[in-house]
Design a protein around this motif. Structure first.
Motif, PDB file in Angstrom:
ATOM      1  N   VAL A 191       2.200   0.201   7.555  1.00  0.00           N
ATOM      2  CA  VAL A 191       1.235  -0.671   7.676  1.00  0.00           C
ATOM      3  C   VAL A 191       1.895  -2.117   7.023  1.00  0.00           C
ATOM      4  CG1 VAL A 191      -1.159  -1.292   6.990  1.00  0.00           C
ATOM      5  CG2 VAL A 191      -0.486   1.161   7.700  1.00  0.00           C
ATOM      6  N   ASP A 192       2.426  -1.718   5.673  1.00  0.00           N
ATOM      7  CA  ASP A 192       3.030  -2.661   5.153  1.00  0.00           C
ATOM      8  C   ASP A 192       4.064  -3.703   6.017  1.00  0.00           C
ATOM      9  OD1 ASP A 192       1.503  -2.234   2.808  1.00  0.00           O
ATOM     10  OD2 ASP A 192       3.264  -1.299   1.693  1.00  0.00           O
ATOM     11  N   GLN A 206      -6.001   1.949  -1.982  1.00  0.00           N
ATOM     12  CA  GLN A 206      -4.687   2.239  -2.432  1.00  0.00           C
ATOM     13  C   GLN A 206      -4.534   0.599  -3.204  1.00  0.00           C
ATOM     14  OE1 GLN A 206      -2.424   2.584   0.858  1.00  0.00           O
ATOM     15  NE2 GLN A 206      -3.538   4.816   1.128  1.00  0.00           N
ATOM     16  N   TRP A 207      -4.924  -0.772  -2.635  1.00  0.00           N
ATOM     17  CA  TRP A 207      -4.633  -1.944  -3.229  1.00  0.00           C
ATOM     18  C   TRP A 207      -5.307  -1.914  -4.393  1.00  0.00           C
ATOM     19  CZ3 TRP A 207      -5.972  -4.317   2.171  1.00  0.00           C
ATOM     20  CH2 TRP A 207      -4.768  -4.383   3.072  1.00  0.00           C
ATOM     21  N   LEU A 256      -6.874   1.307   2.678  1.00  0.00           N
ATOM     22  CA  LEU A 256      -6.341   0.319   2.193  1.00  0.00           C
ATOM     23  C   LEU A 256      -6.821  -0.077   0.725  1.00  0.00           C
ATOM     24  CD1 LEU A 256      -4.756  -1.209   5.777  1.00  0.00           C
ATOM     25  CD2 LEU A 256      -3.671   0.420   4.126  1.00  0.00           C
ATOM     26  N   SER A 278       0.875  -0.984  -0.001  1.00  0.00           N
ATOM     27  CA  SER A 278       0.013  -0.109  -0.057  1.00  0.00           C
ATOM     28  C   SER A 278       1.002   1.303   0.102  1.00  0.00           C
ATOM     29  CB  SER A 278      -0.960  -0.096   1.103  1.00  0.00           C
ATOM     30  OG  SER A 278      -0.088   0.098   2.374  1.00  0.00           O
TER      31      SER A 278
END
Ligand code: TYD
Ligand code: MG
Length: 455
Positions: free
Chosen positions: A77-78, A111-112, A108, A72
């Motif tokens: 967060v990744d 974004q994905w 998220l 992302s």
């Protein structure tokens, strides 16, 4: 009774199964937590059909298909996910109501989706209009993202096999129900069965599924802790609702190290990454206050430099108060006992209050020395020297013990401009004591040694 249903007894606190009811769970010791649940009998036979008949294979031949990870724009967060979302990963995101779980996953997913994955956001809590309103607020209305409002798990699985999404969010698992069970949505049996069905789907179709789970008043993941055992990754979304920072923490992760954190800030347009996490927790750098000290703590693999605050005042009651927030109150009592015995200061007739700036909680023993320094400072009514930090654990004998990852902690302190650090004597074998970090190291071996160098 429906013949297809089997009765089981499960502890709502730890998820332990029993064949008959007990008053107390033998596994976690909680009373009156065991409830009767119904399990659909057919489910196990379905599994075999769904999975086909798997055959044993040499381990070396399995390793070839390395997991694909979707990343992302939030690289923190990744990192918490273990380096991006793993294809076929089954993730649970738990947190208090209103903390921002739906917001985080919508961001998220957008974004994905933008990075090319086919994503589907399933909500059993909100209407499509409400989701659209939130999407508008965080500026992702045009993102390639499908939404669906549905709570019937059998319908959902049918939709999934039709539209074949690659990443699915279920908001929330407590609202889902399976018509094969008689109990109400949100009950232990429903949550278990729905999660089991989604797990099977995720693993057979290699689809990533993220479940949102609410947290109970006691702080457990609502109803059954059993979800924690089923999923690959458990993420906890924490923070004080009144403050705008949030911490995403991995409690369990089969795809990376557990205990990693990401620090996010809730803004008017969704969540944003906090660039310098440490600076966030440091408020009075320029003019140190009486009773505050600085500690370099490790959260997962990253170092957080935080400000600790103590207030020691003469008590007006026979039994002095000990109030601690951010650390275990027993820890505070223990450190006060060590300070009394080996630091030569008795706070037995003083009230002691302790707090961590920013509402953070820490459990790391490396904070001990900084806690002691804050207590000394408040007791003596003098601020500590500017740009002084502390790292070290206090033993019951008053000795200052070494902690791990000294290099990372010292580098972070030096990067933030700290000039001095009180720390344990470096063991001969450790090479961190031989390097130059641009920060003056003040090794101490006993707690009473630090009193002379604080002010
Ligand atoms: P939400 O994601 O609905 O929480 P959860 O799903 O965990 O229950 O977030 C709710 C809170 O977040 C709400 O109090 C409003 C706040 N919020 C913002 O401050 N900024 C935003 O951009 C959004 C979407 C929500
Ligand atoms: Mg929500």
């Amino acid at each position: 009774m429906n013949k297809k249903l089997k009765t089981a007894y499960v502890c709502g606190s730890c998820g332990q199964d029993y064949s008959k009811w007990h008053g107390k769970c033998e596994s976690c010791g909680v009373w009156d937590s065991i409830t009767e649940i119904k399990i659909a009998k057919s489910s196990s036979s379905k599994t075999a059909v769904l999975r086909g008949c798997s055959q044993p294979a040499a381990l070396s031949s399995c390793a070839a298909s390395d997991a694909i990870r979707t990343i992302s724009k939030f690289n923190d967060v990744d990192r918490v996910l273990g380096g991006g979302l793993v294809g076929g990963g089954f993730v649970l995101l738990a947190g208090d109501p209103g903390i921002g779980k739906s917001t985080l996953l919508l961001q998220l997913m957008a974004q994905w989706g933008e990075s090319g994955a086919k994503v589907l956001y399933v909500s059993g809590e909100e209407s499509a209009e409400q989701i659209m309103m939130r999407a508008g607020r965080i500026g992702v209305e045009t993102a390639p993202l499908d939404v669906l409002t549905e709570t019937d798990i059998e319908h959902l699985l049918a939709v999934f096999s039709n539209s074949k999404p690659q990443i699915i969010v279920i908001d929330s698992i407590q609202t889902m129900f399976s018509s094969s069970l008689e109990s109400a949505p949100g009950s232990v049996s429903q949550i278990r069965e729905c999660a089991a069905m989604l797990l099977r789907y995720a693993k057979t179709e290699n689809v990533s599924v993220l479940l949102i789970g609410h947290v109970t008043k006691e702080g457990g993941i609502a109803g059954p802790r059993v979800l924690e055992h089923m999923v690959d990754t458990v993420l906890q979304f924490e923070g004080d609702g009144r403050l705008n920072y949030r911490i995403l923490r991995s409690i369990k992760n089969r795809f990376g190290p557990a205990g990693e954190i990401a620090l996010l800030t809730m803004t008017d347009s969704g969540l944003a990454q906090t660039k310098n996490a440490s600076e966030f927790f440091l408020m009075n750098r320029e003019s140190p206050q009486t009773g505050t000290s600085i500690a370099a703590l490790l959260e997962g693999t990253r170092v957080l430099v935080v400000e600790l605050q103590a207030l020691v005042t003469r008590s007006h009651f026979g039994l002095p108060q000990r109030v601690a927030s951010g650390i275990n109150p027993k820890k505070l009592s223990l450190l006060l006992a060590v300070i009394e015995k080996y630091g030569g200061i008795s706070m037995g007739d003083h009230d002691v209050f302790f707090n961590i700036a920013g509402g953070l909680s820490v459990s790391e023993p490396a904070a001990d020395l900084a806690i002691a320094a804050a207590l000394f400072s408040s007791f003596r009514n003098k601020p500590l020297r500017k740009n002084l930090a502390f790292i070290g654990e206090l033993g019951l004998g008053g000795e200052i013990r070494p902690v791990n990852n000294m290099t990372a902690r010292l580098k972070e302190l030096s990067g933030l401009g700290f000039k001095e650090c009180v720390l344990p004597q470096p063991p001969k074998s450790a090479d961190w004591g031989k390097q130059n970090y641009g920060i003056h190291l003040v090794p101490c071996s006993r707690v009473n040694d630090i009193q002379g160098i604080l002010f």
